[in-house]
Design a protein around this motif. Structure first.
Motif, PDB file in Angstrom:
ATOM      1  N   ARG A  88      39.495  41.684  42.902  1.00 57.11           N
ATOM      2  CA  ARG A  88      40.444  42.788  42.721  1.00 57.11           C
ATOM      3  C   ARG A  88      41.678  42.604  43.610  1.00 57.11           C
ATOM      4  O   ARG A  88      42.802  42.869  43.168  1.00 57.11           O
ATOM      5  CB  ARG A  88      39.760  44.124  43.040  1.00 57.11           C
ATOM      6  CG  ARG A  88      40.685  45.332  42.998  1.00 57.11           C
ATOM      7  CD  ARG A  88      39.924  46.616  43.209  1.00 57.11           C
ATOM      8  NE  ARG A  88      39.171  46.967  42.023  1.00 57.11           N
ATOM      9  CZ  ARG A  88      39.706  47.594  40.972  1.00 57.11           C
ATOM     10  NH1 ARG A  88      40.990  47.927  40.980  1.00 57.11           N
ATOM     11  NH2 ARG A  88      38.981  47.896  39.941  1.00 57.11           N
ATOM     12  N   ARG A  89      41.461  42.153  44.847  1.00 58.67           N
ATOM     13  CA  ARG A  89      42.615  41.944  45.734  1.00 58.67           C
ATOM     14  C   ARG A  89      43.573  40.914  45.145  1.00 58.67           C
ATOM     15  O   ARG A  89      44.804  41.077  45.191  1.00 58.67           O
ATOM     16  CB  ARG A  89      42.138  41.508  47.121  1.00 58.67           C
ATOM     17  CG  ARG A  89      41.465  42.613  47.911  1.00 58.67           C
ATOM     18  CD  ARG A  89      41.120  42.162  49.318  1.00 58.67           C
ATOM     19  NE  ARG A  89      40.381  43.189  50.044  1.00 58.67           N
ATOM     20  CZ  ARG A  89      40.010  43.081  51.308  1.00 58.67           C
ATOM     21  NH1 ARG A  89      40.300  41.981  51.996  1.00 58.67           N
ATOM     22  NH2 ARG A  89      39.335  44.056  51.900  1.00 58.67           N
ATOM     23  N   ALA A  90      43.003  39.825  44.610  1.00 67.57           N
ATOM     24  CA  ALA A  90      43.846  38.791  44.010  1.00 67.57           C
ATOM     25  C   ALA A  90      44.542  39.333  42.761  1.00 67.57           C
ATOM     26  O   ALA A  90      45.735  39.057  42.529  1.00 67.57           O
ATOM     27  CB  ALA A  90      43.004  37.566  43.661  1.00 67.57           C
ATOM     28  N   ALA A  91      43.822  40.100  41.962  1.00 71.92           N
ATOM     29  CA  ALA A  91      44.384  40.661  40.739  1.00 71.92           C
ATOM     30  C   ALA A  91      45.520  41.633  41.050  1.00 71.92           C
ATOM     31  O   ALA A  91      46.557  41.639  40.373  1.00 71.92           O
ATOM     32  CB  ALA A  91      43.295  41.369  39.935  1.00 71.92           C
ATOM     33  N   LEU A  92      45.326  42.453  42.078  1.00 71.33           N
ATOM     34  CA  LEU A  92      46.357  43.417  42.453  1.00 71.33           C
ATOM     35  C   LEU A  92      47.620  42.735  42.974  1.00 71.33           C
ATOM     36  O   LEU A  92      48.701  43.323  42.942  1.00 71.33           O
ATOM     37  CB  LEU A  92      45.813  44.389  43.510  1.00 71.33           C
ATOM     38  CG  LEU A  92      44.803  45.417  42.991  1.00 71.33           C
ATOM     39  CD1 LEU A  92      44.147  46.166  44.136  1.00 71.33           C
ATOM     40  CD2 LEU A  92      45.470  46.393  42.023  1.00 71.33           C
ATOM     41  N   GLN A  93      47.466  41.504  43.436  1.00 79.32           N
ATOM     42  CA  GLN A  93      48.647  40.739  43.877  1.00 79.32           C
ATOM     43  C   GLN A  93      49.335  40.045  42.710  1.00 79.32           C
ATOM     44  O   GLN A  93      50.353  39.380  42.889  1.00 79.32           O
ATOM     45  CB  GLN A  93      48.250  39.697  44.921  1.00 79.32           C
ATOM     46  CG  GLN A  93      47.908  40.278  46.270  1.00 79.32           C
ATOM     47  CD  GLN A  93      48.073  39.255  47.365  1.00 79.32           C
ATOM     48  OE1 GLN A  93      49.193  38.902  47.746  1.00 79.32           O
ATOM     49  NE2 GLN A  93      46.960  38.752  47.865  1.00 79.32           N
ATOM     50  N   GLY A  94      48.746  40.186  41.501  1.00 77.80           N
ATOM     51  CA  GLY A  94      49.393  39.633  40.321  1.00 77.80           C
ATOM     52  C   GLY A  94      48.916  38.267  39.900  1.00 77.80           C
ATOM     53  O   GLY A  94      49.554  37.628  39.049  1.00 77.80           O
ATOM     54  N   GLN A 144      41.920  34.269  47.789  1.00 74.30           N
ATOM     55  CA  GLN A 144      41.089  35.421  47.458  1.00 74.30           C
ATOM     56  C   GLN A 144      40.326  35.162  46.157  1.00 74.30           C
ATOM     57  O   GLN A 144      39.146  35.491  46.042  1.00 74.30           O
ATOM     58  CB  GLN A 144      41.977  36.670  47.333  1.00 74.30           C
ATOM     59  CG  GLN A 144      42.583  37.098  48.660  1.00 74.30           C
ATOM     60  CD  GLN A 144      43.663  38.151  48.513  1.00 74.30           C
ATOM     61  OE1 GLN A 144      44.167  38.391  47.418  1.00 74.30           O
ATOM     62  NE2 GLN A 144      44.047  38.782  49.624  1.00 74.30           N
ATOM     63  N   TYR A 145      41.011  34.551  45.203  1.00 71.88           N
ATOM     64  CA  TYR A 145      40.383  34.229  43.922  1.00 71.88           C
ATOM     65  C   TYR A 145      39.285  33.179  44.092  1.00 71.88           C
ATOM     66  O   TYR A 145      38.184  33.321  43.545  1.00 71.88           O
ATOM     67  CB  TYR A 145      41.452  33.732  42.950  1.00 71.88           C
ATOM     68  CG  TYR A 145      40.931  33.351  41.583  1.00 71.88           C
ATOM     69  CD1 TYR A 145      40.277  34.282  40.787  1.00 71.88           C
ATOM     70  CD2 TYR A 145      41.110  32.062  41.089  1.00 71.88           C
ATOM     71  CE1 TYR A 145      39.806  33.938  39.531  1.00 71.88           C
ATOM     72  CE2 TYR A 145      40.638  31.714  39.837  1.00 71.88           C
ATOM     73  CZ  TYR A 145      39.994  32.650  39.060  1.00 71.88           C
ATOM     74  OH  TYR A 145      39.519  32.305  37.823  1.00 71.88           O
ATOM     75  N   LYS A 146      39.566  32.128  44.863  1.00 73.67           N
ATOM     76  CA  LYS A 146      38.558  31.082  45.098  1.00 73.67           C
ATOM     77  C   LYS A 146      37.360  31.658  45.838  1.00 73.67           C
ATOM     78  O   LYS A 146      36.207  31.309  45.537  1.00 73.67           O
ATOM     79  CB  LYS A 146      39.167  29.939  45.905  1.00 73.67           C
ATOM     80  CG  LYS A 146      40.183  29.106  45.159  1.00 73.67           C
ATOM     81  CD  LYS A 146      39.584  28.367  43.978  1.00 73.67           C
ATOM     82  CE  LYS A 146      38.591  27.311  44.394  1.00 73.67           C
ATOM     83  NZ  LYS A 146      38.134  26.515  43.216  1.00 73.67           N
ATOM     84  N   LEU A 147      37.617  32.527  46.781  1.00 76.95           N
ATOM     85  CA  LEU A 147      36.537  33.140  47.543  1.00 76.95           C
ATOM     86  C   LEU A 147      35.652  33.993  46.620  1.00 76.95           C
ATOM     87  O   LEU A 147      34.419  33.977  46.735  1.00 76.95           O
ATOM     88  CB  LEU A 147      37.132  33.991  48.664  1.00 76.95           C
ATOM     89  CG  LEU A 147      36.207  34.374  49.820  1.00 76.95           C
ATOM     90  CD1 LEU A 147      35.628  33.144  50.499  1.00 76.95           C
ATOM     91  CD2 LEU A 147      36.992  35.216  50.835  1.00 76.95           C
ATOM     92  N   ALA A 148      36.290  34.704  45.704  1.00 78.01           N
ATOM     93  CA  ALA A 148      35.529  35.498  44.726  1.00 78.01           C
ATOM     94  C   ALA A 148      34.622  34.590  43.897  1.00 78.01           C
ATOM     95  O   ALA A 148      33.460  34.923  43.640  1.00 78.01           O
ATOM     96  CB  ALA A 148      36.486  36.268  43.815  1.00 78.01           C
ATOM     97  N   GLN A 149      35.141  33.435  43.502  1.00 79.64           N
ATOM     98  CA  GLN A 149      34.329  32.491  42.723  1.00 79.64           C
ATOM     99  C   GLN A 149      33.137  31.996  43.531  1.00 79.64           C
ATOM    100  O   GLN A 149      32.022  31.874  43.002  1.00 79.64           O
ATOM    101  CB  GLN A 149      35.188  31.311  42.272  1.00 79.64           C
ATOM    102  CG  GLN A 149      36.230  31.666  41.217  1.00 79.64           C
ATOM    103  CD  GLN A 149      37.055  30.468  40.811  1.00 79.64           C
ATOM    104  OE1 GLN A 149      37.527  29.699  41.654  1.00 79.64           O
ATOM    105  NE2 GLN A 149      37.239  30.285  39.518  1.00 79.64           N
TER     106      GLN A 149
END
Length: 348
Positions: free
Chosen positions: A122-128, A97-102
């Motif tokens: 946000r999805r990646a952040a909410l997962q910690g 999710q983080y790589k996709l955001a980038q």
């Protein structure tokens, strides 16, 4: 017979068995891919990962996406990388999710899309995921693609900082020091700086050293100040090197030592710091800590003046009146050589 409970049970058991076998096959292919990758056979690794990824094995999808992004064992293709990251992201893989955001932020392999960038971030952040939490904090802090909100920024920095992310600890310290999104608290700022400094964060080491030098948020302690400034200076911080020069020049918490001051000024000056260049030139003029040398003094003052450092141009004019044209020409040549050396070092 076709609709009997027994038949339905048998079909369900067959489906479960087939699903279990598929997962086992996918995991086997993934493991073989890992072995091939470690052995340096990237093409074979990519082949195994693709087999496993096609069966929905999320870790294989992640590995395959990375290989497409880097061009390892396959032709480099950011679009294929994005496609595989998307599959893994939809399965809840935070790193994907983080790589996709980038990729959405950069428009790499996909059309640049701010909405999708922050949706996946946000999805990646909410997962910690600490990196995602930090990036989201920066976005809120600067209003980069989303509405600026210092309070939310500080909250996300806190989540990442609590997981030990040094750069988030530094940003949180800055928020407490400035009162941005949180109540101003120099003591808390110092505590977060120390946590980041202990992990080797150069900026935190420098700031913590300066807090100890001034007694801001902590007790004034030049031993602590010097310790953290030396740590930052060892990582190439010209600001730390310059301030160590000032400490030794003025005898702050240590015996005055203009020789040591000159050594620190030179380190910072060679990294392009105009204040250090001016100070080094001044010591050469006065013959304190260094031999009196108008040529070298001019060379360093000239560099400081080129960066519009206060009083450098005036000092240069006064010094030039006491030098011969040959000396000025030599000094200008040395100054150009120093500038070229500084510029080359900055490109390394």
């Amino acid at each position: 017979m076709r609709n009997s409970p027994l038949m339905r049970t048998l079909l369900l058991l067959l489906l479960i068995a087939a699903s279990g076998q598929s997962v086992a096959d996918a995991q086997r292919d993934y493991n073989l891919g890992i072995e091939a990758y470690r052995d340096g056979d990237l093409a074979e690794a990519a082949d195994y990962f693709e087999r496993s990824a096609g069966k929905g094995y999320v870790e294989a999808q992640v590995e395959l996406a990375g290989m497409y992004l880097k061009g390892e064992g396959v032709e480099k293709d950011a679009a294929d990388a994005a496609s595989w990251y998307l599959k893994a992201a939809r399965q809840g893989h935070a790193g994907s999710q983080y790589k996709l955001a980038q990729l959405f932020r950069e428009g790499n392999g996909v059309t640049r899309d701010t909405t999708r960038t922050y949706r996946w971030l946000r999805r990646a952040a909410l997962q910690g995921l600490a990196d995602a939490q930090y990036d989201l904090g920066l976005a809120y802090l600067h209003g980069d693609g989303i509405r600026q909100d210092s309070t939310r920024a500080a909250r996300w920095f806190l989540h990442a900082a609590e997981q030990g992310l040094a750069r988030a600890q530094y940003q949180l310290a800055a928020a407490y020091f400035q009162g941005t999104g949180v109540e101003k608290d120099a003591g808390l700022a110092a505590r977060w700086l120390k946590r980041a400094a202990e992990q080797g964060d150069e900026k935190s080491q420098f700031d913590l050293g300066m807090l100890h030098a001034y007694g801001t948020g902590v007790e004034q302690d030049y031993d602590e100040a010097i310790y953290w400034l030396v740590e930052a200076a060892g990582q190439g911080s010209s600001q730390a090197q310059f301030n160590l020069g000032v400490i030794h020049e003025r005898g702050l918490g240590v015996e005055e030592d203009l020789g040591k001051a000159a050594e620190w000024f030179r380190k910072a000056a060679e990294r392009g710091d105009p204040a250090a260049q001016f100070s080094l030139g001044k010591l050469h003029v006065l013959g304190k800590g260094l031999p009196t040398d108008y040529v070298m003094a001019y060379a360093w003052l000239n560099l400081a003046a080129a960066q519009e450092y206060p009083d450098a141009s005036r000092s240069l004019r006064i010094l030039e009146e006491q030098m011969s044209p040959d000396q000025v020409g030599e000094a200008q040549k040395i100054s150009r050589e120093l500038w070229n050396s500084i510029r080359e070092s900055s490109l390394d």
